[in-house]
Enzyme design. Structure first.
Site, mmCIF file in Angstrom:
data_model
loop_
_atom_site.group_PDB
_atom_site.id
_atom_site.type_symbol
_atom_site.label_atom_id
_atom_site.label_comp_id
_atom_site.label_asym_id
_atom_site.label_seq_id
_atom_site.Cartn_x
_atom_site.Cartn_y
_atom_site.Cartn_z
ATOM 1 N N GLY A 93 0.828 -1.198 0.000
ATOM 2 C CA GLY A 93 0.000 0.000 0.000
ATOM 3 C C GLY A 93 0.857 1.240 0.000
ATOM 4 O O GLY A 93 2.036 1.205 -0.337
ATOM 5 N N CYS A 94 0.247 2.358 0.385
ATOM 6 C CA CYS A 94 0.990 3.616 0.483
ATOM 7 C C CYS A 94 2.217 3.394 1.361
ATOM 8 O O CYS A 94 2.121 2.853 2.455
ATOM 9 C CB CYS A 94 0.098 4.709 1.066
ATOM 10 S SG CYS A 94 0.979 6.265 1.340
ATOM 11 N N PHE A 95 3.371 3.821 0.894
ATOM 12 C CA PHE A 95 4.611 3.467 1.582
ATOM 13 C C PHE A 95 4.911 4.266 2.845
ATOM 14 O O PHE A 95 5.810 3.935 3.598
ATOM 15 C CB PHE A 95 5.806 3.496 0.648
ATOM 16 C CG PHE A 95 5.929 4.674 -0.299
ATOM 17 C CD1 PHE A 95 5.558 5.963 0.049
ATOM 18 C CD2 PHE A 95 6.440 4.465 -1.568
ATOM 19 C CE1 PHE A 95 5.693 7.025 -0.830
ATOM 20 C CE2 PHE A 95 6.590 5.522 -2.461
ATOM 21 C CZ PHE A 95 6.218 6.807 -2.086
#
Length: 148
Positions: free
Chosen positions: A9-11
């Site tokens: 997902g979003c890092f």
């Protein structure tokens, strides 16, 4: 030092989490698995490059094993979601383990099976060789630590 490349997902949140884990010496965010050797956030967001937002970890295997890192990987995101981590949707938010060698590939397959059995075959995580990793822009690095 060993390296691990994980897309979950979003890092921003995974980078913040892994940066605090004992044995992980360095974290960096970037993009991996796409068609180009270099890319940008704007290009990745189009969904056309094939890259996933990725956390690059350097770790001391004497302190933390790759298997333990993968256990944490499966515990801190929802590996049953395909091409998303709610509320972020798109192929760049997929769940993927990028391995650097055969030893990591075998470990990833073993841990994948463990969690896939636990989740009744619903794991969507991909396992792939690392390719075309590109460091993300400076403003993405340690974003949560800098911005809160």
């Amino acid at each position: 030092m060993e390296k691990a490349y994980l897309a979950l997902g979003c890092f921003w949140k995974p980078e913040d989490f892994f940066r605090k884990v004992k044995g992980i010496t360095t974290t960096e965010v970037g993009y991996a698995g796409g068609s180009a050797t270099k890319t940008t956030y704007e290009e990745v967001c189009t969904g056309k490059t094939g890259h996933a937002e990725t956390v690059k970890l350097e770790f001391d295997e004497k302190v933390i094993s790759f298997d333990k890192i993968l256990d944490l990987f499966f515990q801190i995101h929802d590996p049953t979601q395909k091409d998303m981590q709610y509320p972020d949707v798109g192929t760049q938010y997929r769940s993927e383990i990028f391995y650097v060698d055969e030893k990591q590939k075998i470990a990833a397959e073993k841990i994948f099976k463990k969690y896939n059995d636990k989740f009744n075959g619903k794991i969507e995580t991909l396992i792939s060789p690392i390719k075309n990793y590109s460091k993300a822009e400076d403003y993405h690095q340690q974003y949560i630590m800098k911005k809160g």
